[in-house]
Design a protein around this motif. Structure first.
Motif, PDB file in Angstrom:
ATOM      1  N   ALA A 301       0.851  -1.184   0.000  1.00 29.16           N
ATOM      2  CA  ALA A 301       0.000   0.000   0.000  1.00 29.16           C
ATOM      3  C   ALA A 301       0.885   1.232   0.000  1.00 29.16           C
ATOM      4  CB  ALA A 301      -0.921   0.013   1.218  1.00 29.16           C
ATOM      5  N   PHE A 354      -2.190   1.137   9.378  1.00 32.50           N
ATOM      6  CA  PHE A 354      -2.589   0.182   8.341  1.00 32.50           C
ATOM      7  C   PHE A 354      -3.042  -1.119   8.995  1.00 32.50           C
ATOM      8  CE2 PHE A 354       0.175   3.128   6.202  1.00 32.50           C
ATOM      9  CZ  PHE A 354      -0.353   3.244   4.927  1.00 32.50           C
ATOM     10  N   THR A 365      -4.960  -8.461   2.093  1.00 28.69           N
ATOM     11  CA  THR A 365      -4.633  -7.140   1.592  1.00 28.69           C
ATOM     12  C   THR A 365      -4.336  -6.231   2.770  1.00 28.69           C
ATOM     13  OG1 THR A 365      -5.398  -5.338   0.153  1.00 28.69           O
ATOM     14  CG2 THR A 365      -7.041  -6.365   1.608  1.00 28.69           C
ATOM     15  N   VAL A 367      -4.858  -2.156   4.140  1.00 27.60           N
ATOM     16  CA  VAL A 367      -5.555  -0.891   3.888  1.00 27.60           C
ATOM     17  C   VAL A 367      -5.200   0.120   4.977  1.00 27.60           C
ATOM     18  CG1 VAL A 367      -7.483  -2.001   2.691  1.00 27.60           C
ATOM     19  CG2 VAL A 367      -7.607  -1.649   5.156  1.00 27.60           C
ATOM     20  N   ARG A 368      -5.229   1.392   4.614  1.00 24.80           N
ATOM     21  CA  ARG A 368      -5.004   2.440   5.601  1.00 24.80           C
ATOM     22  C   ARG A 368      -6.299   2.707   6.350  1.00 24.80           C
ATOM     23  NH1 ARG A 368      -2.946   8.571   4.357  1.00 24.80           N
ATOM     24  NH2 ARG A 368      -5.104   8.778   3.638  1.00 24.80           N
ATOM     25  N   GLU A 369      -6.256   2.577   7.671  1.00 25.13           N
ATOM     26  CA  GLU A 369      -7.447   2.737   8.502  1.00 25.13           C
ATOM     27  C   GLU A 369      -7.575   4.147   9.070  1.00 25.13           C
ATOM     28  OE1 GLU A 369      -9.198  -0.365  11.497  1.00 25.13           O
ATOM     29  OE2 GLU A 369      -7.874   0.946  12.641  1.00 25.13           O
TER      30      GLU A 369
END
Length: 378
Positions: A301, A354, A365, A367-369
């Protein structure tokens, strides 16, 4: 007449450095005005000290009240060649260690103080006054690379690409010929059983067992050269994260079956996301270049680099003061087996969280939280 805008206004606050404590529950930032400590998971401020002068490095001793401070920035609080052992409970210096050259890095434990210089590493007993236990020559080490576990200390060797692994109890030294070019990043797993290394080329990350120095994994970040910013093992040691100047976060599985079976906290390995299938059938054709069969990250990411042009910076040399070169970016810290942080210094210093999740294709995967500007105003 000089019409160029100033690199930074005299009143602006700039983050000069970022370091995590041992369990990544907190991170410390050195500022051109002092230092702060934040709770890692939420980026909430815990401690702030205003010196009206720069601190180029802050190293925490676990959760204890002692900190290692080194002056930095354009107006440093302390001399560049001096490590200050700061008692934050009493808000004063408890002791200091001086060197002949600028201090590049620091590691602290309740028994040892490790001072990293440009071409040497000095190990002291934590006492008042500190007593020198050992000194080691290293290859040129402007980044102050060094890491310490409960049992061992690792830092560059005398030859470029080599690692010196020192056993704290006995002083025995093992040499690991890790790479053919200079070392750019090193990191222990939390239990100290594994050591990850990357060179200035930045294409391959190698993982070694610290008990016998055997190479147990080789992971490919990419084909193009890159500058590795940070390496970090997940708490269980079954995953390894990496950031670079490509401004991409990569997460790899560390292919050690006994760890994956023993540590379910890191979510294990889903079928098909072990990083070996990146090139599909090409990886199975005999005589193909090795890049087609190497282990790649199972998830990646982008992360934010901020506005580096606002800081400028100088190339690192023997006399460079901490905090006057490019601000560190992509500093990594795992807060649990599925969540990790990427933190960057500078005027636009940022904290990003993340999370690793199950993907729609049965793999995983990332993801940026969440994200915040460390200096507020987000």
């Amino acid at each position: 007449m000089n019409t160029r805008p100033p690199i930074e206004s005299p009143s602006s606050t700039v983050v000069l450095s970022i370091t995590f404590n041992d369990d990544c529950s907190c991170f410390a930032v050195g500022l051109n005005t002092g230092f702060c400590i934040y709770q890692a998971e939420t980026c909430s401020l815990k401690t702030a000290r205003d010196f009206n002068a720069g601190v180029g490095l802050v190293q925490m001793m676990g959760k204890a009240n002692y900190l290692g401070l080194v002056g930095g920035g354009r107006q440093p609080k302390f001399a560049a060649n001096k490590l200050i052992l700061w008692d934050d409970q009493k808000s004063k210096s408890a002791m200091d260690i001086s060197a002949l050259t600028p201090v590049r890095g620091v590691q602290l434990s309740k028994e040892r103080i490790v001072v990293v210089l440009q071409n040497s590493v000095r190990i002291f007993k934590f006492a008042k006054p500190p007593s020198l236990v050992a000194a080691y020559e290293t290859a040129n080490n402007p980044w102050g690379l060094c890491c310490m576990s409960a049992r061992k200390i690792a830092f560059p060797g005398r030859m470029a690409g080599h690692i010196q692994l020192v056993e704290i109890a006995s002083g025995n030294v093992s040499i690991i010929p890790a790479h053919s070019s200079a070392i750019r990043a090193i990191q222990f797993s939390r239990d100290g059983d594994l050591l990850a290394t990357a060179s200035e080329t930045g294409t391959l990350i190698r993982v070694f067992a610290t008990d016998n120095c055997a190479r147990v994994a080789e992971l490919r970040r990419g084909i193009d050269p890159a500058t590795i910013f940070s390496l970090a093992f997940s708490p269980a040691g079954t995953m390894l994260a990496c950031t670079s100047d490509k401004f991409t976060l990569h997460v790899f599985n560390v292919p050690l079956p006994k760890r994956a079976a023993a540590e379910p906290a890191d979510a294990g390995t889903s079928e098909g996301d072990d990083g070996k299938g990146k090139w599909g059938i090409l990886s199975k054709i005999p005589m193909m270049p090795r890049v087609f069969s190497d282990v790649y990250s199972f998830a990646s990411a982008p992360f934010e680099a901020g506005e580096e042009s606002l800081i400028g910076g100088l190339p690192i040399s023997e006399n460079t003061t901490l905090g006057t070169s490019r601000p560190p970016k992509g500093v990594l810290g795992w807060i649990n087996g599925a969540s990790l942080l990427v933190v960057g210094a500078g005027k636009d210093a940022r904290w990003e969280k993340f999370v690793i999740q199950d993907g729609p294709d049965g793999g995983r995967t990332i993801v940026r939280e969440a994200w915040k500007r460390i200096l507020g105003n987000n």
